[in-house]
Design a protein around this motif. Structure first.
Motif, mmCIF file in Angstrom:
data_model
loop_
_atom_site.group_PDB
_atom_site.id
_atom_site.type_symbol
_atom_site.label_atom_id
_atom_site.label_comp_id
_atom_site.label_asym_id
_atom_site.label_seq_id
_atom_site.Cartn_x
_atom_site.Cartn_y
_atom_site.Cartn_z
ATOM 1 N N SER A 82 -10.399 23.851 15.222
ATOM 2 C CA SER A 82 -9.233 24.673 15.531
ATOM 3 C C SER A 82 -8.876 24.554 17.002
ATOM 4 N N ALA A 83 -7.626 24.868 17.314
ATOM 5 C CA ALA A 83 -7.170 24.784 18.698
ATOM 6 C C ALA A 83 -7.926 25.762 19.593
ATOM 7 N N VAL A 84 -8.237 26.931 19.053
ATOM 8 C CA VAL A 84 -8.986 27.925 19.839
ATOM 9 C C VAL A 84 -10.376 27.411 20.160
ATOM 10 N N SER A 85 -11.075 26.902 19.160
ATOM 11 C CA SER A 85 -12.435 26.407 19.388
ATOM 12 C C SER A 85 -12.436 25.222 20.334
ATOM 13 N N ALA A 86 -11.436 24.341 20.196
ATOM 14 C CA ALA A 86 -11.355 23.190 21.097
ATOM 15 C C ALA A 86 -11.150 23.654 22.535
ATOM 16 N N TRP A 87 -10.293 24.664 22.730
ATOM 17 C CA TRP A 87 -10.095 25.168 24.087
ATOM 18 C C TRP A 87 -11.376 25.808 24.621
ATOM 19 N N GLN A 88 -12.066 26.574 23.783
ATOM 20 C CA GLN A 88 -13.306 27.213 24.237
ATOM 21 C C GLN A 88 -14.339 26.174 24.670
ATOM 22 N N VAL A 89 -14.473 25.108 23.885
ATOM 23 C CA VAL A 89 -15.399 24.037 24.258
ATOM 24 C C VAL A 89 -14.949 23.387 25.562
ATOM 25 N N SER A 90 -13.665 23.076 25.668
ATOM 26 C CA SER A 90 -13.143 22.439 26.880
ATOM 27 C C SER A 90 -13.367 23.323 28.101
ATOM 28 N N HIS A 91 -13.140 24.611 27.930
ATOM 29 C CA HIS A 91 -13.296 25.542 29.045
ATOM 30 C C HIS A 91 -14.750 25.579 29.524
ATOM 31 N N ILE A 92 -15.684 25.557 28.590
ATOM 32 C CA ILE A 92 -17.099 25.541 28.977
ATOM 33 C C ILE A 92 -17.427 24.243 29.704
ATOM 34 N N ALA A 101 -3.309 19.003 34.472
ATOM 35 C CA ALA A 101 -4.292 20.073 34.364
ATOM 36 C C ALA A 101 -4.671 20.286 32.908
ATOM 37 N N LEU A 102 -5.846 20.848 32.712
ATOM 38 C CA LEU A 102 -6.270 21.212 31.362
ATOM 39 C C LEU A 102 -5.383 22.341 30.850
ATOM 40 N N PRO A 103 -5.195 22.437 29.537
ATOM 41 C CA PRO A 103 -4.241 23.421 28.991
ATOM 42 C C PRO A 103 -4.752 24.858 29.113
ATOM 43 N N LEU A 104 -3.810 25.787 29.002
ATOM 44 C CA LEU A 104 -4.147 27.210 28.962
ATOM 45 C C LEU A 104 -4.654 27.566 27.570
ATOM 46 N N PRO A 105 -5.372 28.703 27.447
ATOM 47 C CA PRO A 105 -5.911 29.062 26.122
ATOM 48 C C PRO A 105 -4.805 29.430 25.148
ATOM 49 N N PRO A 106 -4.987 29.121 23.863
ATOM 50 C CA PRO A 106 -4.028 29.582 22.848
ATOM 51 C C PRO A 106 -3.959 31.111 22.847
ATOM 52 N N SER A 107 -2.836 31.645 22.427
ATOM 53 C CA SER A 107 -2.618 33.096 22.500
ATOM 54 C C SER A 107 -3.616 33.887 21.672
ATOM 55 N N GLU A 108 -4.147 33.282 20.609
ATOM 56 C CA GLU A 108 -5.059 34.018 19.730
ATOM 57 C C GLU A 108 -6.513 33.945 20.175
ATOM 58 N N THR A 109 -6.787 33.351 21.333
ATOM 59 C CA THR A 109 -8.160 33.202 21.804
ATOM 60 C C THR A 109 -8.750 34.560 22.159
ATOM 61 N N LEU A 110 -9.964 34.808 21.692
ATOM 62 C CA LEU A 110 -10.686 36.051 21.973
ATOM 63 C C LEU A 110 -11.519 35.854 23.236
ATOM 64 N N ILE A 111 -11.071 36.467 24.335
ATOM 65 C CA ILE A 111 -11.771 36.328 25.608
ATOM 66 C C ILE A 111 -12.377 37.681 25.962
#
Length: 676
Positions: free
Chosen positions: A474-484, A563-573
């Motif tokens: 999912s886009a959220v999980s991909a962003w979370q991995v990228s962010h880490i 730059a790396l993308p911003l988190p999707p709106s549904e991301t739980l931070i």
């Protein structure tokens, strides 16, 4: 003189044949058996901007490249015709005026001053490699020249000359000569360079500038003087060596030619300048390392999947013990820890964990498999984010056990990779590199993560694209991995990136492979170092060897990085304390129904055991439980405070006895045994 006389005799013969009868002459010309006029040229591999990356020789080893008239400076054509055959567009293959002039000049000066052969006759000689000093050879050239003029256009004949004219050694044709003598295409030749290339075919070995520079200069001067191109410095230098044709991206070239051997041109997505930069970087990466070390670098645009640089080895050779012909971009190796980001991403998708979920990094055994961390240490409870940042081994194995190895393999395949299992069956060891992967596979995997979990088929062929894109995360999980991954500190000596590059390193079992793969907002790069034969490289680590090369590769792309993308709106931070209760601490689904791991367990004697009284007491062994522990037998305290988990109970009463234990937190357990 003999050649001119032979030509004059043959001209008279042809005129006589014409006088005898036009039909007879036409029949003689029309029945001429022509040699093959389809020129064999070497296949070419080109970069995205048309730059030549590699050219292959023709079958007999000669270097001959395709050259069309539109690829040549028109001024060169004008100079060639003016010098060699000024009535080229007006004769039918033989020029009687030129022949008469040649004979007159030869008689007057006592030597050959100019030849009588037309460009068409020269093409006839080159096509058949026929001699010019005999009447028979000259007659064949005249007949073939007349036949060529009837069956081909002037442009086609001129193109044949541009392909077959000899320029010394194995070099044939204007384009190959221009590249190998001057390092440029024939559309960019200067006046003096053009003059040398007009003079060379008349005596290619005697005028070779690398062997006979004076003769080359003199021949060049004659061309310029006859054409009235003055003033001219006759003593200016000529090229002193043949330049090798480009040998960039050789593994790409070999692969494309192998897949399409009949194709004469292969257009690639390679960026010519970036390719050179990465080739130099790979050579620098192995300089000073142990003998036999090799390197591979793959750079791609993860928006389009276009491969921009492809280095299969530092040198396309077998020098210094390096198997440089082996393409290490496609070689299947153990990926080490580079698959961990995919494991965490899939676990995020399954709702097993969140980046701030606590997970226990502690010793664990799955049947006969007992994974350990790289340094042999354990960190206890820590966040998933830290577990990935530190590249710990126990947490991803726990998650793979929960996901199932088949789920991980399916994720790899959906990402477009082609993992290979040595045993044919996936086990938990896949999480730590127990699967065959190539650098191409890893770059494709990370390109997909960079693209929000959507697979990005990589391609090096400009006219061919891979299969359709598929979602594997999912886009959220991909962003979370990228962010880490973007929070991992850069290697020592590399400039800080402020989270601009997300990357991961890996080291395969036995220090055989050192990996580093990363991406920014536009590019994805993979680096491998090791020995092609798979022998260990003691002390080789992905973080120490491959990561610095990765960051230098990003530097060589230039400062224009997205730059790396911003988190999707549904991301739980959220922090750990604010996560939903099931996500605060990782527990496997089996653990929901299992006993509390903090409760003491009596491992010996087992419940219901029948033991023989020995007079030495009954051994007691416990697992878990908070110390100190109270031990009771039949409800009576026997050991008020036991500060260990092993004891010997002085029990000798025959019959049934209940042994109970209570730990410091009030958790209890009991077993019943019988003494005979």
């Amino acid at each position: 003189m003999k050649q001119i006389a032979a030509f004059l005799v043959l001209t008279v013969m042809v005129l006589g044949l014409a006088a005898y009868g036009r039909d007879t002459l036409d029949h003689w010309i029309d029945t001429t058996e022509l040699p093959p006029v389809l020129t064999e040229v070497g296949a070419e591999v080109r970069a995205r901007d048309g730059t030549l990356l590699r050219a292959f020789s023709v079958e007999d080893g000669r270097v001959r490249l395709a050259a069309q008239l539109e690829q040549v400076d028109p001024k060169f054509i004008e100079m060639l015709i003016a010098f060699e055959d000024k009535r080229y567009y007006h004769h039918n293959g033989i020029d009687l005026c030129a022949a008469a002039r040649a004979v007159f000049q030869a008689v007057r000066h006592g030597r050959v001053v100019s030849g009588g052969s037309t460009l068409t006759m020269q093409v006839a000689r080159l096509l058949e490699n026929s001699g010019t000093g005999t009447v028979t050879g000259k007659l064949r050239q005249v007949r073939l020249a007349l036949a060529l003029e009837r069956q081909l256009s002037k442009q086609q004949i001129l193109t044949l000359y541009l392909h077959h004219a000899p320029y010394g050694g194995a070099v044939e044709g204007l384009r190959a000569a221009s590249l190998m003598w001057f390092g440029k295409d024939p559309a960019r030749l200067t006046q003096t360079e053009a003059a040398l290339l007009i003079a060379l075919p008349q005596s290619p070995e005697a005028r070779r500038p690398d062997r006979h520079p004076e003769a080359a200069r003199a021949a060049r001067a004659r061309v310029l003087n006859r054409l009235g191109l003055q003033p001219y410095n006759h003593q200016s230098d000529v090229p002193r060596k043949l330049r090798p044709l480009p040998l960039d991206a050789p593994h790409v070239a070999a692969g494309l030619r192998s897949r399409a051997p009949a194709s004469l041109r292969h257009d690639t997505t390679i960026d010519a300048q970036l390719q050179k930069q990465m080739q130099l970087l790979s050579q620098r990466a192995v300089a000073g390392l142990a003998k036999g070390m090799s390197a591979a670098i793959l750079v791609a645009d993860h928006h389009t999947g276009e491969v921009l640089a492809y280095v299969g080895s530092p040198a396309f050779s077998a020098q210094n013990g390096t198997l440089g012909f082996v393409d290490m971009v496609t070689a299947v190796r153990s990926p080490g820890s580079t698959l961990k980001p995919l494991i965490y991403g899939l676990a995020f998708d399954e709702g097993l964990v969140h980046p701030d979920t606590l997970i226990n990094d502690a010793p664990i055994t799955f049947g006969g498999y007992a994974p350990q961390n790289f340094d042999g240490q354990y960190r206890g409870m820590l966040t998933v984010r830290d577990a990935l940042t530190l590249s710990l081994n126990i947490p991803p194995v726990l998650l793979t056990h929960e996901l199932g190895p088949a789920r991980l393999m399916a994720g790899l395949r959906r990402a477009g990779t082609q993992p290979q299992l040595p045993s044919g069956q996936a086990g938990l060891a896949v999480a730590l590199g127990g699967v065959g992967m190539s650098l191409h596979d890893l770059v494709q995997l990370y390109a997909g993560i960079a693209q929000g979990g959507q697979s990005v088929p990589l391609s090096v062929d400009m006219h061919q694209r891979g299969p359709a894109s598929r979602r594997f995360m999912s886009a959220v999980s991909a962003w979370q991995v990228s962010h880490i991954l973007s929070g991992i500190a850069p290697p020592r000596g590399a400039a800080a990136r402020d989270g601009q590059i997300a990357y991961k390193t890996g080291t395969s079992y036995g220090h055989r492979d050192a990996w580093s793969v990363g991406f920014d907002g536009r590019h994805v790069i993979g680096v491998w170092l090791g020995r092609p034969d798979g022998t260990p490289v003691p002390g080789a680590f992905g973080g120490a060897l491959a990561a610095p090369v990765l960051f230098e590769a990003f530097d060589r792309i230039g400062p224009d990085r997205s730059a790396l993308p911003l988190p999707p709106s549904e991301t739980l931070i959220l922090g750990t304390a604010h996560l939903p209760e099931p996500l605060r601490v990782f527990r496997s689904r089996d653990a929901v129904f299992a006993a509390n791991p903090d409760v003491p367990v009596v491992t010996f004697p087992p419940d219901g055991a029948v033991l023989r009284r020995s007079g030495f007491g009954i051994p007691l062994k416990l697992r878990s439980g908070s110390l100190p522990i109270t031990v009771l037998v039949n409800g009576v305290p026997m050991i008020p405070q036991m500060h260990g988990r092993d004891a010997v109970l002085p029990l000798d009463a025959l019959g049934f006895n209940r042994i109970s234990v209570v730990d410091a937190k009030g958790h209890s357990a009991s077993v019943e045994i019988r003494l005979d």
